[in-house]
Motif scaffolding. Structure first.
Motif, PDB file in Angstrom:
ATOM      1  N   GLN A   1       4.346 -90.550-138.659  1.00  0.00           N
ATOM      2  CA  GLN A   1       2.937 -90.942-138.797  1.00  0.00           C
ATOM      3  C   GLN A   1       2.367 -90.237-140.012  1.00  0.00           C
ATOM      4  OE1 GLN A   1       0.980 -89.768-135.205  1.00  0.00           O
ATOM      5  NE2 GLN A   1       1.512 -91.656-134.132  1.00  0.00           N
ATOM      6  N   ASP A   2       1.695 -91.005-140.873  1.00  0.00           N
ATOM      7  CA  ASP A   2       1.039 -90.364-142.021  1.00  0.00           C
ATOM      8  C   ASP A   2      -0.435 -90.222-141.677  1.00  0.00           C
ATOM      9  OD1 ASP A   2       3.306 -90.157-143.751  1.00  0.00           O
ATOM     10  OD2 ASP A   2       3.279 -92.354-143.823  1.00  0.00           O
ATOM     11  N   THR A   3      -0.874 -89.020-141.479  1.00  0.00           N
ATOM     12  CA  THR A   3      -2.281 -88.794-141.113  1.00  0.00           C
ATOM     13  C   THR A   3      -2.936 -88.029-142.255  1.00  0.00           C
ATOM     14  OG1 THR A   3      -2.007 -86.610-140.173  1.00  0.00           O
ATOM     15  CG2 THR A   3      -1.522 -88.464-138.716  1.00  0.00           C
ATOM     16  N   LYS A   4      -4.256 -87.881-142.150  1.00  0.00           N
ATOM     17  CA  LYS A   4      -4.904 -87.189-143.264  1.00  0.00           C
ATOM     18  C   LYS A   4      -4.577 -85.687-143.251  1.00  0.00           C
ATOM     19  CE  LYS A   4      -9.666 -86.765-141.422  1.00  0.00           C
ATOM     20  NZ  LYS A   4      -9.363 -86.945-140.017  1.00  0.00           N
ATOM     21  N   GLU A   5      -4.021 -85.229-142.127  1.00  0.00           N
ATOM     22  CA  GLU A   5      -3.590 -83.823-142.115  1.00  0.00           C
ATOM     23  C   GLU A   5      -2.135 -83.686-142.565  1.00  0.00           C
ATOM     24  OE1 GLU A   5      -4.577 -83.652-138.027  1.00  0.00           O
ATOM     25  OE2 GLU A   5      -6.506 -84.328-138.795  1.00  0.00           O
ATOM     26  N   GLY A   6      -1.518 -84.782-142.940  1.00  0.00           N
ATOM     27  CA  GLY A   6      -0.135 -84.700-143.419  1.00  0.00           C
ATOM     28  C   GLY A   6       0.791 -85.545-142.565  1.00  0.00           C
ATOM     29  N   MET A   7       2.076 -85.412-142.843  1.00  0.00           N
ATOM     30  CA  MET A   7       3.057 -86.226-142.133  1.00  0.00           C
ATOM     31  C   MET A   7       3.402 -85.591-140.785  1.00  0.00           C
ATOM     32  SD  MET A   7       6.684 -87.672-143.493  1.00  0.00           S
ATOM     33  CE  MET A   7       7.245 -86.194-144.230  1.00  0.00           C
TER      34      MET A   7
ATOM     35  N   ASN B   1      -2.604 -80.438-120.702  1.00  0.00           N
ATOM     36  CA  ASN B   1      -2.664 -81.333-121.866  1.00  0.00           C
ATOM     37  C   ASN B   1      -3.088 -80.568-123.116  1.00  0.00           C
ATOM     38  OD1 ASN B   1      -2.043 -83.403-120.158  1.00  0.00           O
ATOM     39  ND2 ASN B   1      -4.162 -84.128-119.934  1.00  0.00           N
ATOM     40  N   GLY B   2      -4.061 -79.678-122.920  1.00  0.00           N
ATOM     41  CA  GLY B   2      -4.591 -78.914-124.058  1.00  0.00           C
ATOM     42  C   GLY B   2      -3.521 -78.037-124.688  1.00  0.00           C
ATOM     43  N   LEU B   3      -2.747 -77.360-123.849  1.00  0.00           N
ATOM     44  CA  LEU B   3      -1.709 -76.476-124.380  1.00  0.00           C
ATOM     45  C   LEU B   3      -0.620 -77.291-125.069  1.00  0.00           C
ATOM     46  CD1 LEU B   3      -0.486 -73.664-124.776  1.00  0.00           C
ATOM     47  CD2 LEU B   3       0.575 -73.857-122.526  1.00  0.00           C
ATOM     48  N   GLN B   4      -0.278 -78.416-124.435  1.00  0.00           N
ATOM     49  CA  GLN B   4       0.761 -79.271-125.027  1.00  0.00           C
ATOM     50  C   GLN B   4       0.324 -79.802-126.401  1.00  0.00           C
ATOM     51  OE1 GLN B   4       1.976 -82.629-122.544  1.00  0.00           O
ATOM     52  NE2 GLN B   4       3.573 -81.224-121.845  1.00  0.00           N
ATOM     53  N   HIS B   5      -0.934 -80.190-126.474  1.00  0.00           N
ATOM     54  CA  HIS B   5      -1.482 -80.689-127.729  1.00  0.00           C
ATOM     55  C   HIS B   5      -1.400 -79.592-128.795  1.00  0.00           C
ATOM     56  CE1 HIS B   5      -3.985 -82.861-130.511  1.00  0.00           C
ATOM     57  NE2 HIS B   5      -4.896 -81.897-130.515  1.00  0.00           N
ATOM     58  N   LEU B   6      -1.795 -78.385-128.424  1.00  0.00           N
ATOM     59  CA  LEU B   6      -1.755 -77.266-129.369  1.00  0.00           C
ATOM     60  C   LEU B   6      -0.317 -76.991-129.814  1.00  0.00           C
ATOM     61  CD1 LEU B   6      -3.198 -74.947-130.843  1.00  0.00           C
ATOM     62  CD2 LEU B   6      -3.013 -73.588-128.745  1.00  0.00           C
ATOM     63  N   GLN B   7       0.603 -77.016-128.853  1.00  0.00           N
ATOM     64  CA  GLN B   7       2.008 -76.783-129.207  1.00  0.00           C
ATOM     65  C   GLN B   7       2.509 -77.847-130.179  1.00  0.00           C
ATOM     66  OE1 GLN B   7       3.466 -76.715-125.205  1.00  0.00           O
ATOM     67  NE2 GLN B   7       3.639 -74.471-125.172  1.00  0.00           N
ATOM     68  N   ASN B   8       2.106 -79.111-129.941  1.00  0.00           N
ATOM     69  CA  ASN B   8       2.516 -80.180-130.857  1.00  0.00           C
ATOM     70  C   ASN B   8       1.947 -79.961-132.244  1.00  0.00           C
ATOM     71  OD1 ASN B   8       4.124 -81.632-129.163  1.00  0.00           O
ATOM     72  ND2 ASN B   8       2.449 -82.890-128.372  1.00  0.00           N
ATOM     73  N   GLN B   9       0.684 -79.543-132.272  1.00  0.00           N
ATOM     74  CA  GLN B   9       0.069 -79.295-133.584  1.00  0.00           C
ATOM     75  C   GLN B   9       0.843 -78.210-134.333  1.00  0.00           C
ATOM     76  OE1 GLN B   9      -3.828 -78.583-131.732  1.00  0.00           O
ATOM     77  NE2 GLN B   9      -4.702 -79.948-133.275  1.00  0.00           N
ATOM     78  N   VAL B  10       1.230 -77.162-133.598  1.00  0.00           N
ATOM     79  CA  VAL B  10       1.946 -76.061-134.250  1.00  0.00           C
ATOM     80  C   VAL B  10       3.327 -76.536-134.700  1.00  0.00           C
ATOM     81  CG1 VAL B  10       2.905 -73.746-133.927  1.00  0.00           C
ATOM     82  CG2 VAL B  10       0.645 -74.299-133.009  1.00  0.00           C
ATOM     83  N   ARG B  11       3.950 -77.370-133.869  1.00  0.00           N
ATOM     84  CA  ARG B  11       5.260 -77.911-134.231  1.00  0.00           C
ATOM     85  C   ARG B  11       5.146 -78.704-135.534  1.00  0.00           C
ATOM     86  NH1 ARG B  11       6.504 -80.169-129.237  1.00  0.00           N
ATOM     87  NH2 ARG B  11       7.109 -78.086-128.605  1.00  0.00           N
ATOM     88  N   GLN B  12       4.090 -79.496-135.608  1.00  0.00           N
ATOM     89  CA  GLN B  12       3.924 -80.319-136.798  1.00  0.00           C
ATOM     90  C   GLN B  12       3.640 -79.499-138.050  1.00  0.00           C
ATOM     91  OE1 GLN B  12       1.120 -83.077-135.213  1.00  0.00           O
ATOM     92  NE2 GLN B  12       2.726 -84.313-134.280  1.00  0.00           N
ATOM     93  N   VAL B  13       2.816 -78.483-137.918  1.00  0.00           N
ATOM     94  CA  VAL B  13       2.562 -77.693-139.138  1.00  0.00           C
ATOM     95  C   VAL B  13       3.811 -76.894-139.517  1.00  0.00           C
ATOM     96  CG1 VAL B  13       0.041 -77.581-138.922  1.00  0.00           C
ATOM     97  CG2 VAL B  13       1.409 -75.727-137.989  1.00  0.00           C
ATOM     98  N   THR B  14       4.615 -76.557-138.503  1.00  0.00           N
ATOM     99  CA  THR B  14       5.867 -75.846-138.807  1.00  0.00           C
ATOM    100  C   THR B  14       6.789 -76.766-139.598  1.00  0.00           C
ATOM    101  OG1 THR B  14       5.619 -74.714-136.700  1.00  0.00           O
ATOM    102  CG2 THR B  14       7.756 -74.501-137.788  1.00  0.00           C
ATOM    103  N   GLN B  15       6.862 -78.019-139.147  1.00  0.00           N
ATOM    104  CA  GLN B  15       7.681 -78.997-139.885  1.00  0.00           C
ATOM    105  C   GLN B  15       7.133 -79.188-141.282  1.00  0.00           C
ATOM    106  OE1 GLN B  15       7.408 -82.494-137.469  1.00  0.00           O
ATOM    107  NE2 GLN B  15       8.619 -81.623-135.813  1.00  0.00           N
ATOM    108  N   GLY B  16       5.826 -79.324-141.349  1.00  0.00           N
ATOM    109  CA  GLY B  16       5.176 -79.566-142.643  1.00  0.00           C
ATOM    110  C   GLY B  16       5.373 -78.396-143.594  1.00  0.00           C
ATOM    111  N   ALA B  17       5.388 -77.195-143.040  1.00  0.00           N
ATOM    112  CA  ALA B  17       5.542 -76.009-143.895  1.00  0.00           C
ATOM    113  C   ALA B  17       6.967 -75.945-144.438  1.00  0.00           C
ATOM    114  CB  ALA B  17       5.223 -74.749-143.102  1.00  0.00           C
ATOM    115  N   ALA B  18       7.901 -76.516-143.667  1.00  0.00           N
ATOM    116  CA  ALA B  18       9.307 -76.617-144.087  1.00  0.00           C
ATOM    117  C   ALA B  18       9.829 -75.317-144.690  1.00  0.00           C
ATOM    118  CB  ALA B  18       9.458 -77.778-145.080  1.00  0.00           C
ATOM    119  N   GLY B  19       9.563 -74.227-143.989  1.00  0.00           N
ATOM    120  CA  GLY B  19      10.119 -72.955-144.428  1.00  0.00           C
ATOM    121  C   GLY B  19       9.291 -72.242-145.489  1.00  0.00           C
TER     122      GLY B  19
END
Ligand code: AMP
Ligand code: ZN
Length: 467
Positions: free
Chosen positions: A456-462, A333-351
């Motif tokens: 989801q709009d969270t305080k860490e971003g979309m 679960n921990g690794l999956q959560h971390l991977q999701n977080q990285v996926r989200q910041v990658t999306q948020g960074a948008a290149g």
């Protein structure tokens, strides 16, 4: 070069010490490798993960690392006191194959395991059977200096001639001798003496045996690590590692024979990883045949082997790590959560790209440089990802940390990339929100929903999650 102190626990002095290599920027690292008569179990692999973290931390601090690992393919007897069968020949008999085939097979299996755990390969691999001459030369030096004697079954090192025999183990010599009596060889002068060279039995032809000045036979187990580290790391004997079980016998004997031969200090730092234990506190051991392999416990069970790597970060390397199906699930679960977080910041960074955040980098470095405190370093990872920093900066920072973690977080985006249409709507919505155009933002949210993703709009971003 990092200017932060690197503190490592040195088993020799039983305290954390500042690490300073003998040569300015390059570190000599020797890690005792596998005995290749069976698969490595996940306990062994815990030790190799710890050593990999050590190496990556050295690299993160700006050092170059010259890493040597041996492959024990001969001479490791089933008993610690030079009695019992050779593990390789025993493995060969068990499987109806030659000792050479066994060695080849399990060496390959070992290399496959460490690759699956994203462990960086050593710069130099050495098989014991490829350095027999170096080992013989070292034994000859010890003989010339008067440290050896011959018995009916081999050439032994006389530990009473080496003044500081227990300097690593810190054991009381009487209690050591008491313990050694269980497996007593009557010809040994001292119970702690150990074989440098063993003779082949007179009427048996061993599969692995060599000529030597003392007759046909094979080297004792400890001599290979001394010969190899001196051969390949010569004047940079910085760090020598293994599991804690190596302290009392294997590493103690390595130090005695090496320092006796050269008259110089053998390795400045000795570092040891604690055991993996299974529920009930029992250690995992090859000889117990209770072991779990990476293949059975992870690969065949459909669990990414990096889950085990992640699990190893939850316990400091000097504390026993308990293994259970619950701990694996938590790590999963921990690794999956971390991977999701990285996926989200990658999306948020948008290149967009950004520099690594120096404040968080210093925080992370302070933990890993404090004797490889991975549990605390993982807390810094979470603190950074949950901070209010921009996604592009988070992404740059986590990818920098991942050069130490080795969790392949740079691959996350590729495995869970958004379809281009969703990515486009995502970026449009980010632009709309920056422009405070809430109507467009809502419309784009619905459009994303229609393609099977929830915003989801969270305080860490979309964040975008697949339905
Ligand atoms: P071996 O192949 O038995 O020589 O062991 C390879 C490495 O694994 C050595 O550094 C051992 O000290 C280490 N080791 C053995 N058993 C365990 C265990 N249960 N947990 C962690 N490390 C271990
Ligand atoms: Zn060794």
């Amino acid at each position: 070069m990092s200017f932060m102190k690197l503190l490592l626990y040195n088993s020799l002095n039983r305290r954390k010490e500042e690490f300073i290599p003998t040569q300015k920027q390059q570190v000599g690292l020797y890690t005792c490798g596998p005995t290749v008569y069976n698969f490595a179990h996940i306990g062994n692999l815990r030790t190799y993960i710890f050593e990999d973290i050590l190496k990556r931390v050295l690299l993160y601090n700006g050092y170059r690392v010259k890493h040597v690992m041996n492959i024990t393919d001969v001479g490791h007897l089933t008993g610690d006191r030079d009695m019992g069968e050779d593990k390789m020949e025993k493995g060969a008999a068990r499987e109806g194959r030659s000792a050479w085939e066994i060695a080849e097979f399990y060496t390959r299996a070992f290399k496959a395991d460490i690759a699956r755990l994203n462990i960086i390969e050593p710069d130099i691999w050495v098989k014991a059977t490829d350095t027999i001459e170096d080992q013989i030369t070292l034994i000859q030096t010890l003989e010339e200096k008067g440290y050896t004697y011959q018995t009916g079954d081999g050439i032994y090192f006389d530990t009473s001639k080496f003044a500081d025999y227990t300097k690593l183990s810190h054991q009381n010599i009487e209690s050591l001798q008491e313990g050694a009596r269980v497996e007593k060889n009557p010809e040994k002068r001292n119970p702690t003496d150990f074989a440098l060279w063993k003779f082949s039995p007179k009427d048996v032809r061993r599969q692995m045996e060599w000529n030597s000045p003392w007759g046909i036979g094979f080297p004792g187990w400890h001599i290979e690590c001394s010969a190899m580290s001196m051969k390949f790391l010569d004047n940079q004997l910085d760090i020598h590692c293994g599991g804690t079980d190596h302290i009392d016998v294997h590493h103690t004997n390595e130090i005695a024979q090496s320092e006796a031969a050269t008259g110089k200090k053998f390795f400045n730092f000795w570092m040891h990883g604690a055991f993996l234990i299974i529920a009930g506190g029992k250690k995992m051991a090859k000889s117990e045949e209770n072991f779990l392999t990476l293949e059975n416990a992870f690969v065949k069970a459909g669990i990414n082997p990096l889950v085990y790597r992640f699990a190893a970060f939850q316990t400091h390397y000097r504390k026993p790590m308990e293994y259970s199906s619950e701990s694996v699930q938590a790590a999963r679960n921990g690794l999956q959560h971390l991977q999701n977080q990285v996926r989200q910041v990658t999306q948020g960074a948008a290149g967009r790209t950004a520099a690594v955040n120096e404040a968080f980098k210093s925080k992370f470095l302070a933990e890993i440089n404090d004797d490889l405190s991975m549990p605390r370093a993982m807390a810094v990872v979470q603190e950074m990802l949950k901070s209010t920093m921009a996604d592009a900066e988070k992404l740059a920072t986590i990818l920098s940390f991942d050069t130490v973690l080795g969790l392949e977080l740079d691959q996350v985006d590729k495995t869970g990339a958004l379809p281009p249409a969703v990515q486009k709507l995502f970026e449009d919505r980010q632009a709309a929100r920056s422009a405070k155009d809430w109507t467009a933002s809502d419309r784009l949210r619905d459009a994303i929903q229609e393609l099977g993703y929830t915003v989801q709009d969270t305080k860490e971003g979309m964040k975008i999650i697949k339905n």
